[in-house]
Design a protein around this motif. Structure first.
Motif, short mmCIF file in Angstrom:
data_model
loop_
_atom_site.label_atom_id
_atom_site.label_comp_id
_atom_site.label_asym_id
_atom_site.label_seq_id
_atom_site.Cartn_x
_atom_site.Cartn_y
_atom_site.Cartn_z
N PHE A 171 1.50 0.23 -8.62
CA PHE A 171 1.39 -0.93 -9.58
C PHE A 171 0.69 -0.45 -10.80
O PHE A 171 -0.30 0.32 -10.81
CB PHE A 171 0.93 -2.01 -9.20
N LEU A 229 -9.00 4.48 -4.15
CA LEU A 229 -9.00 3.55 -3.22
C LEU A 229 -7.67 3.15 -2.49
O LEU A 229 -7.77 2.69 -1.38
CB LEU A 229 -9.00 2.24 -4.22
N PRO A 230 -6.36 3.10 -2.98
CA PRO A 230 -5.25 2.99 -2.28
C PRO A 230 -5.13 3.76 -0.79
O PRO A 230 -4.93 3.31 0.12
CB PRO A 230 -3.91 3.33 -3.00
N ALA A 276 -12.56 7.44 -7.86
CA ALA A 276 -12.78 6.62 -6.70
C ALA A 276 -11.84 5.34 -6.76
O ALA A 276 -11.00 4.73 -5.68
CB ALA A 276 -14.33 5.88 -6.83
N ASN A 310 0.76 -1.34 0.29
CA ASN A 310 -0.08 0.05 0.07
C ASN A 310 0.90 1.24 0.12
O ASN A 310 0.48 2.26 -0.67
CB ASN A 310 -0.84 -0.10 1.25
N ARG A 327 -3.44 6.11 -9.94
CA ARG A 327 -3.85 5.18 -8.69
C ARG A 327 -2.23 4.83 -8.28
O ARG A 327 -2.24 4.81 -6.76
CB ARG A 327 -4.47 4.03 -8.95
N ASN A 337 -6.37 -3.20 -14.83
CA ASN A 337 -6.81 -3.64 -13.85
C ASN A 337 -7.36 -2.47 -12.92
O ASN A 337 -7.42 -2.20 -11.65
CB ASN A 337 -5.63 -4.22 -12.69
N LEU A 338 -8.28 -1.70 -13.55
CA LEU A 338 -9.12 -0.52 -12.66
C LEU A 338 -10.37 -1.51 -12.32
O LEU A 338 -10.70 -2.52 -12.70
CB LEU A 338 -9.71 0.42 -13.47
N ILE A 339 -11.03 -1.05 -11.24
CA ILE A 339 -12.16 -1.69 -10.73
C ILE A 339 -13.42 -0.99 -11.22
O ILE A 339 -13.60 0.09 -11.26
CB ILE A 339 -12.34 -1.51 -9.30
#
Lengths: 239, 426
Positions: A96, A115-116, A111, A91, A163, A102-104
């Protein structure tokens, strides 16, 4: 640009091996890799598929554990950490960027970037401010409300970079970041990396494209799980 | 990572697939609602039965011929106004002397010096499902009762209009009748029934009065107001014949002398029927309390049965939640990998999925309580449901527990995934 002063190198990989499976079917993905990356360096790890570069990336990112050898991240021996500490390390220390973004899904860019920070326990107001700053840094401040499926590949990857940056990590780790992008988007992302490198970020990029490696200051070549070449070069900054 | 944050992630996860979340919630909703409503219906019917027994009066006893014995010759079958199946007071094992019917003489013997606690004893003959007609209309009467005037007080029947018949009517065998409110309404409608003549199997009875409605159970089956009361002699002469009585309804002098009256009645009848020592009695004396406990037993079984059916539907709802959570975890394995890669601690992943399952079951549970409570305001198959507060607490508690436990397993599976394995998942 080797380790300077008392400051430990960001990455210190010592004779790391990785074996998948056991017995006759064992696959030696890494056969003893040693690598030191100093603060502020921009390294490209190159190699054909099967050379072990993805395995190395997973170990560097603390997503996988090596079979043998030691790995120190900013002076911390990763092999000795339990799961909870590894999560904290991922974290705070590592950002990365994946080949497939690999986005949600169904979460706005804002958002996703927050997230992290949410997992790191940052307060909501502070989170919003830092996420906006990170998005501005990758030139996507006006797309904060969009969800990943409303963004182009290049934009999604820039959100992913934002991110990765938002926690101000010690190390930015990118695995084939331009593998899924067209040439214009590739240039975008590489431009972002160049700027980050200039501001002193430590970047490790795994790639098989010479175009990407051309931006790095140092190129490490892997073959059959071993480092076969490690050259320092003057980067040719695009445009 | 505070709990509120985890909850927000969970809500966002649920909102991502509204249809699926809605259907899962519906499963729990139906389960919880069914538990509350069915228990309320069971409870309501128990209360109703209790009330209809109470209508008999707290101070009355019912003497009926023992149904296991051979005292034959009775016309109308066993039973009368609610009061069959009472707990036997005199059931003994042993050889039975020749069983005798209950007679009107038995009834009159129960009143007098030998039984100071007995206020009255009314002989009762009953004919069931009798058809009565008036000017072209005809109705089926559940009970056509032949008795003496003391019956009205003993059985807690009040005459609303007109007058009950008198002892003289009984002696003379006058064909006069007092109608239950349902019968009066169905036969006469708006017309005043007093003095009119109704036709019962070709014999005409003059209506002397109408009973007050007992005010419960509108269902046609077992309606206590579907009754006609007439003098004993007239009913025996026309409908039942002169066999044994169906019942003797004994009224004690007060609620506190019921037990004394019961033993007096038993003693007198033993004597009259020649029952001594180990011989089994050919009659049963049951008080309201004993009838109530017997009926209470059966309604409790009924309630438990309903609750069991409802509990099964709640369990099915719980399995639905587990299923959905398992699918969700599998579907979102990659997402879990991403979250772990950017530093989500195990607790946060576990918390998110447990919270998703719990929120689903909690919403379903609360809505189920709402449906159950609202639904119990309506009359269901003739029963007015009575809510049992503990069933609400239990159903809601169980639904939340289901969310925690059944959601916990998939959540734990999600949290234990290694990030690299989760990320490779397609």
């Amino acid at each position: 640009m080797t380790a300077e002063g008392a400051r430990p190198p960001v990455l210190d990989v010592r004779d790391v091996t990785k074996v998948y499976g056991a017995g006759d079917t064992a696959v030696h993905a890494l056969r003893g890799v040693s690598l030191t990356v100093a603060q502020g360096d921009y390294v490209a790890v190159m190699g054909a598929s099967g050379s072990g570069k993805s395995t190395l990336m997973n170990i560097l990112g603390c997503l996988d554990v090596p079979t043998g050898g030691r790995y120190l991240l900013a002076g911390t021996d990763v092999g000795r950490l339990d799961e909870r500490r590894l999560a904290i390390l991922r974290n705070r220390r590592i950002g990365f960027v994946f080949q497939s973004f690999n986005l949600i899904p169904r979460m706005s860019a804002q958002a996703n970037v927050e997230l992290p920070l949410a997992y790191g326990g940052v307060r909501a107001a502070e989170r919003r401010r830092r996420a906006q700053a990170a998005l501005r840094e990758v030139g996507l401040a006006d797309r904060a409300r969009h969800e990943p499926n409303e963004l182009s590949g290049g934009q999604q990857q820039r959100v992913a970079v934002a991110r990765a940056l938002v926690t101000a990590p010690t190390l930015l780790l990118a695995d084939e970041p331009t593998g899924a992008l067209d040439s214009a988007s590739t240039a975008d992302i590489l431009g972002v990396f160049d700027r980050l490198s200039e501001t002193g970020r430590t970047i490790v990029v795994i790639t098989h494209e010479d175009e990407v490696a051309a931006h790095a200051r140092r190129v490490v070549r892997l073959r059959d799980g071993r480092v076969v070449e490690d050259v320092r070069r003057v980067p040719e900054v695009a445009r | 990572m505070n709990p509120l944050e985890v909850l927000r992630f969970a809500l966002r996860g649920l909102a991502a697939d509204k249809l699926r979340s809605g259907l899962t919630t519906l499963g729990i909703l139906i389960g919880v609602g069914a538990v509350i409503l069915l228990v309320a219906v069971g409870n309501g019917s128990a209360e109703q039965v209790k009330k209809s027994i109470q209508r008999l009066g707290a101070d009355s006893l019912t003497v009926s011929p023992s149904t296991s014995g051979g005292g034959g010759g009775r016309g109308g079958g066993f039973g009368g106004p609610p009061g069959m199946g009472g707990q036997s007071q005199q059931q003994r094992t042993g050889p039975r002397t020749q069983a005798r019917d209950l007679t009107a003489a038995d009834a009159s013997a129960l009143v007098g010096k030998a039984a100071p606690s007995v206020k009255s004893a009314s002989p009762v003959v009953t004919s069931q499902s009798v058809t009565a007609g008036y000017s072209g209309t005809s109705v089926t009467i559940n009970q056509f009762v032949g008795t003496t005037p003391s019956y009205f007080a003993a059985a807690n029947k009040t005459v609303a209009s007109g007058t009950p018949f008198t002892d003289a009517d009984v002696t003379a065998g006058t064909k006069t009748a007092v109608l239950g409110s349902t019968v009066a309404e169905e036969l006469f409608g708006q017309v005043d029934p007093l003095g009119k003549r109704i036709d019962v199997g070709g014999i005409r009875f003059t209506v002397a009065g109408v009973l007050k409605a007992s005010g419960s159970s509108s269902s046609s089956f077992n309606d206590p107001d579907s009754i006609v009361v007439a003098p004993l002699s007239a009913v025996q002469a026309t409908l039942t014949g002169y066999g044994g009585l169906n019942q003797v309804i004994v009224q004690a002098t007060g609620a506190d002398t019921v037990d004394a009256a019961q033993s007096e009645v038993t003693e007198i009848l033993n004597q009259r029927h020649g029952i001594t020592g180990s011989a089994a009695a050919d009659f049963t004396v049951s008080s309201q309390a004993s009838v109530q406990s017997a009926v209470g037993e059966s309604t409790r079984t009924f309630t438990v049965l309903l609750a069991a059916v409802a509990a099964i539907s709640l369990l099915v709802g719980g399995i639905g939640i587990t299923n959905i959570m398992l699918v969700t975890v599998t579907e979102r394995t990659r997402e879990i990998g991403i979250r772990k890669a950017i530093g989500a601690p195990r607790g946060a992943i576990l918390g998110q999925f447990v919270a998703e399952a719990t929120v689903l079951s909690l919403i379903g549970g609360v809505l189920g309580v709402l449906v159950g409570v609202v639904g119990s305001r309506f009359t269901i198959v003739g029963v007015k449901p009575v809510l049992v507060p503990s069933s609400i607490v239990l159903a809601l508690g169980v639904s939340v527990a289901i969310g925690l436990f059944f959601g916990g397993y998939p959540a734990n599976r999600a949290a234990k995934l290694r990030p690299i394995e989760a990320l490779r998942h397609e």
